[in-house]
Design a protein around this motif. Structure first.
Motif, mmCIF file in Angstrom:
data_model
loop_
_atom_site.group_PDB
_atom_site.id
_atom_site.type_symbol
_atom_site.label_atom_id
_atom_site.label_comp_id
_atom_site.label_asym_id
_atom_site.label_seq_id
_atom_site.Cartn_x
_atom_site.Cartn_y
_atom_site.Cartn_z
ATOM 1 N N GLY A 193 0.684 -1.127 -0.036
ATOM 2 C CA GLY A 193 0.106 -0.026 -0.049
ATOM 3 C C GLY A 193 1.030 1.238 0.046
ATOM 4 O O GLY A 193 0.377 2.325 0.453
ATOM 5 N N TYR A 209 5.257 4.979 6.248
ATOM 6 C CA TYR A 209 4.424 5.507 5.238
ATOM 7 C C TYR A 209 4.286 7.268 5.412
ATOM 8 O O TYR A 209 4.084 7.604 6.271
ATOM 9 N N GLN A 211 2.800 10.419 3.632
ATOM 10 C CA GLN A 211 1.851 11.193 2.946
ATOM 11 C C GLN A 211 2.141 12.783 2.790
ATOM 12 O O GLN A 211 2.144 13.549 3.749
ATOM 13 N N THR A 214 -1.222 17.352 -0.612
ATOM 14 C CA THR A 214 -1.837 16.929 -2.094
ATOM 15 C C THR A 214 -2.077 18.312 -2.725
ATOM 16 O O THR A 214 -2.501 19.314 -1.987
ATOM 17 N N ARG A 227 -11.363 13.488 0.191
ATOM 18 C CA ARG A 227 -10.635 12.297 -0.291
ATOM 19 C C ARG A 227 -10.705 11.036 0.258
ATOM 20 O O ARG A 227 -10.909 10.889 1.523
ATOM 21 N N GLN A 230 -6.179 6.793 2.998
ATOM 22 C CA GLN A 230 -5.181 5.962 2.462
ATOM 23 C C GLN A 230 -5.034 4.635 3.154
ATOM 24 O O GLN A 230 -5.179 4.646 4.433
ATOM 25 N N THR A 231 -4.950 3.575 2.621
ATOM 26 C CA THR A 231 -4.829 2.104 3.342
ATOM 27 C C THR A 231 -3.475 1.411 3.005
ATOM 28 O O THR A 231 -3.092 1.359 1.626
ATOM 29 N N THR A 308 -5.420 2.668 8.233
ATOM 30 C CA THR A 308 -6.480 3.422 7.388
ATOM 31 C C THR A 308 -6.346 4.884 7.805
ATOM 32 O O THR A 308 -6.735 5.284 9.101
ATOM 33 N N SER A 327 -5.470 17.188 0.836
ATOM 34 C CA SER A 327 -5.232 16.369 2.107
ATOM 35 C C SER A 327 -3.820 16.765 2.679
ATOM 36 O O SER A 327 -3.083 17.472 1.739
#
Length: 897
Positions: A193, A209, A211, A214, A227, A230-231, A308, A327
């Motif tokens: 993912g 992870y 992020q 955006t 939106r 995210q997973t 998540t 995001s």
């Protein structure tokens, strides 16, 4: 007859009781057999006596450690040949250090492997087994209806006379071999993912992870949906390796906007195994909470996890009225602590290859060659292997058994050449012919033990590393083996035995019913040997002016041999005759004792001669011995009138004995040997061309100083040296030949061997060190008494051959002294005093060594003749009269009789 009549009924009663007892025993045995139950098993318990808890034994008690393994451990090795071998070798390594009985048993078996391996197929130790099998029919016979009888028989017992021989065996550490390492790198974590995996050091893996913010997305005039969250996540291949797991979530609020807005909302949510959090705006411009998370969450994260996360916002601009969404950034980091990411199955246990490699790597070792590492993966600057989330450092692996090699090697190849260990120039010496010998040792012969291995009379005794033949790591390049090529001697004994004769099956086993012990008379052979030891000790004793005496003093000697070469100065000459030597030893000992008895302080006339005189003090005469030492020496029956006459007669017999001995020794051993024992009273040679030159004396002149037996040894060695120089060219040194002759005479103890070389770490020349004594008996007593007195033999380079202090003999337990070897030597050489030889004529008459004139009556005849004509009653009366005559005048109130 009356005795027999009275005894018989009681014998019958005894027999009935005996029979009844035997029948009762048989009935008891039958009952026990019927009550016997076969052992059974229940679960992991062995029931030796079913129905009785006291007889239960668990398998873990019988087989310690058997339940500690897991079937899966063995299943994983299916089809893995190298891994199976390695696990077996690891089990052996564990047993080597196991303090329990299982480990001790294994180490006992293991000790028989780490040794030299001679060929023992012809070893005499198998002869007893063959004899038992051959005579098994006799062993299996049983008897009954027994009667007890006692008999006296002349028998014999066996005594082993050892003949120790040594040989050398070079250990070949050269060749090529490999040591294997079986291990597998483990990929513990797999991310999905969009998450990534990286190492955070040894035993640490991180899943991350990230992020980012955006771009703003134009959603038109309608209020948009946020939106999608995210997973992402990760999986773990072996959760048992995880020791801890922690998670960190770091969300960031939206950045400031550069727009004119009239509407604004936010949403934040995070969820993973065992945790969830969410917050959403309830009105325009209502900010949400975004708490950061840092916590240990091992139970939920060690098996892998799914995350998540959403961190979103939306807004509407005022002109034109337009909705937008985006995001904000956040990071999620999971940190796993775990065992090393390697499945370690260990190194192959190949001691010979490891020895070769360590010998090759040793500074100053004896070998040359190469050591090569194969199969190691690429490593980083820290010497670790890093790939994705897998990080393995040297400390995570078992170290290589070969010094200096990386633990990441899957194979270490070793190639070594140790051929130069024993090759080189030997030290020079001068042989008896005056020629200088400087041989070069090629060292091509790996062993000289083959002849001993193939000799069925030789049995292997032990193997030891030669001093100086070990490198810095303890690897031995030269073993010295000891073999016994001796023989059995049959010693006559007198037995008194009680035996039970039976005609049918035996009714009792062992001593359950009755005991019939056999009895043996006092050991005449042992008594004779002990007496002979005492006599020889007197002839081999040295005393200092202070009165401290030692016996059986020895001398250190050594010989050389080329290691793996041709030169061997430790060979025995093969020309000595132990029987002749013992003839000389025993003969000279008798002369020494006879002449010692003639010391000027001893009386020369016995009481029987004095009593025959015309004027004598009878009381003084009966206080003296009936016969004097001079009487015994001469064997006379005619009395000497005076001491002076007796002395003249004694000196004549003494001369006759010494002259006869000198002539015999000259014929057998030559002039040189005899002149070491005797000289003329003027100091000249005792014999020339075998002829006596005048009046003789023991020692003096050119004769060697020392104890009688020490001089005898040197005299015999001179004879041997002359013989060997006549028969062959001896290229070694004369002292080495003398040592070889002494060894053949069974008079030396081997102290050990050592490498003698001018180059440190090489063994071109080996020396064998000995302590040599005057007789085999002196050597045997030294070997028997030293352990009791706490004395050793020193080191091969400095042997301790000192004599035994007479003052220490009081600390010796003589019951522990075994003279069987000496008795065996006497039997082999024909010097054993058998009962047939122990008669009065051989001991005191014509068979005596003192019968030099051919007219020596035995002791019984001499005693009868000396007493002939002497009246016992008269002597007693005269003695009583003389005694009272000397006593009564000194008493008050008395008068002479």
């Amino acid at each position: 007859m009356s005795i027999a009549v009275v005894w018989v009924p009681w014998a019958l009663v005894w027999g009935d009781d005996f029979r009844a007892a035997a029948q009762h025993g048989q009935a008891t045995g039958e009952g026990a057999r019927g009550a016997f139950a076969v052992p059974t098993t229940t679960g992991d318990t062995l029931q030796l006596m079913p129905g009785k808890a006291s007889g239960d034994v668990s398998y873990s008690t019988l087989f310690p450690g058997a339940q500690s393994g897991s079937p899966s451990d063995f299943s994983a090795l299916f089809g893995n040949h190298a891994g199976t071998l390695i696990q077996g070798q690891h089990a052996q390594a564990t047993l080597l250090n196991d303090p329990a009985a299982t480990g001790g048993a294994y180490r006992t078996l293991r000790a028989t492997v780490d040794r030299s391996r001679p060929d023992m197929r012809m070893d005499p130790l198998w002869s007893q087994t063959d004899e038992v099998i051959t005579n098994f029919a006799q062993i299996s016979r049983t008897f009954a209806d027994c009667s007890l009888s006692t008999t006296f028989t002349t028998g014999e017992r066996q005594a082993h006379v050892p003949e120790y021989r040594t040989c050398d065996r070079l250990e070949d550490h050269a060749g090529a071999c490999s040591v294997f390492h079986d291990y597998t790198m483990i990929a513990l974590v797999t991310a999905w993912g969009g998450a990534t995996v990286q190492s955070c050091g040894s035993g640490c893996t991180q899943i991350s992870y990230r992020q980012a913010d955006t771009p703003h997305e134009d959603m038109g005039t309608n209020y948009p949906a946020y939106r999608a969250p995210q997973t992402f996540g990760y999986t773990v291949s072996d959760s048992s390796r995880i020791t801890s797991a922690s998670v960190a979530v770091a969300p960031r609020a939206p950045s400031a906007l550069d727009f004119q807005i009239d509407q604004y909302t936010e949403r934040y949510s995070v969820a993973f195994d065992g945790y969830a959090y969410a917050d959403t705006s309830t009105a325009s411009f209502d900010a949400v909470n975004r708490p950061a998370i840092t916590m240990e969450w091992t139970a939920n994260l060690k098996d892998g996890a799914s995350f998540t996360v959403g961190n979103d916002y939306a807004f509407r601009t005022t002109g034109p009225r337009q909705w937008w969404r985006a995001s904000s950034a956040y990071t999620v980091t999971v940190t796993l602590r775990h065992a090393p990411l390697v499945q370690e199955r260990g190194w192959s246990n190949t001691p010979s290859c490891v020895k070769m490699a360590t010998a090759l790597a040793a500074n100053g070792g004896f070998c040359q060659g190469s050591i090569t590492c194969r199969g190691a993966p690429p490593l980083d600057a820290n010497g670790c292997y890093t790939s994705g989330g897998t990080n393995v450092c040297p400390g995570d692996l078992q170290p290589s058994p070969i010094p200096g090699q990386s633990p990441f090697c899957t194979q270490v190849e070793v190639a070594a050449d140790c051929s130069g260990f024993n090759r080189g120039q030997m030290a020079c010496w001068t042989d008896p012919q005056g020629n200088q010998q400087c041989p070069f040792n090629e060292g091509n012969n790996p062993t000289d033990c083959t002849a001993l291995e193939q000799n069925p009379q030789c049995g292997f005794i032990k193997s030891a590393c030669v001093e100086g033949a070990q490198d810095a790591n303890g690897h031995c390049y030269l073993h010295e083996e000891t073999w016994d090529c001796g023989a059995l001697a049959r010693i006559p004994v007198l037995d008194r035995q009680s035996t039970m004769n039976c005609a049918g099956p035996v009714r009792c086993m062992g001593t359950d019913c009755a005991s019939f012990p056999s009895e043996q008379s006092a050991d005449f052979a042992q008594a004779a040997a002990t007496l002979q030891a005492a006599q020889m000790a007197a002839s081999d004793m040295q005393c200092d002016p202070g009165g401290d005496c030692v016996v059986f003093a020895g001398e250190a000697a050594e010989c050389k041999r080329a290691v793996g070469g041709i030169v061997n100065c430790c060979k025995t000459p093969g020309t000595t005759n132990l029987s002749d030597y013992l003839d000389l030893v025993i003969g000279m000992s008798k002369i020494d004792h006879a002449l010692l008895a003639m010391d000027h302080q001893n009386v020369v006339r016995g009481a029987w001669e004095t009593l025959r005189g015309p004027v004598a003090s009878t009381w003084s005469a009966v206080q003296e011995t009936f016969t004097s030492a001079a009487n015994t020496l001469m064997g006379n029956v005619a009395p000497s009138a005076t001491d002076a006459a007796a002395k003249v007669a004694t000196e004549g017999v003494s001369q006759l004995i010494m002259q006869q001995t000198a002539e015999w020794a000259a014929q057998l051993f030559g002039d040189a040997a005899v002149n070491l024992l005797f000289s003329t009273t003027a100091g000249g040679s005792a014999v020339v061309n075998g002829a006596v030159q005048g009046t003789l004396q023991l020692g003096g002149g050119a004769a060697i100083l020392g104890t009688v037996l020490a001089v005898v040894m040197w005299a015999y060695l001179i004879y041997q040296i002359v013989m060997i120089l006549i028969k062959l060219i001896w290229t070694c040194e004369q002292d080495e030949f003398a040592l070889g002759a002494k060894r053949e005479l069974k008079s030396c103890v081997r102290v050990g061997g050592y490498c003698k070389s001018d180059v440190l770490g090489w063994c071109v020349e080996k020396r064998d060190a000995y302590c040599c004594f005057t007789t085999p008996l002196a050597r045997i007593l030294q070997e028997q008494l030293r352990p009791q007195l706490g004395l050793g033999w020193g080191e091969p380079k400095q042997p301790d051959c000192a004599g035994l202090k007479v003052a220490d003999f009081g600390r010796v337990d003589w019951n522990q002294v075994n003279l069987d070897e000496w008795l065996g030597i006497l039997v082999q050489t024909g010097h054993f005093p058998t009962l047939e030889k122990l008669n009065i004529e051989d001991l005191t008459g014509m068979g005596s060594a003192l019968a030099v004139d051919g007219q020596r009556p035995n002791a019984a005849v001499r005693s009868t003749a000396r007493a002939d004509g002497l009246s016992g009653d008269q002597v007693r009366h005269d003695a009583e009269h003389d005694a009272w005559g000397a006593t009564l005048p000194a008493l008050p109130g008395t008068r002479p009789p």
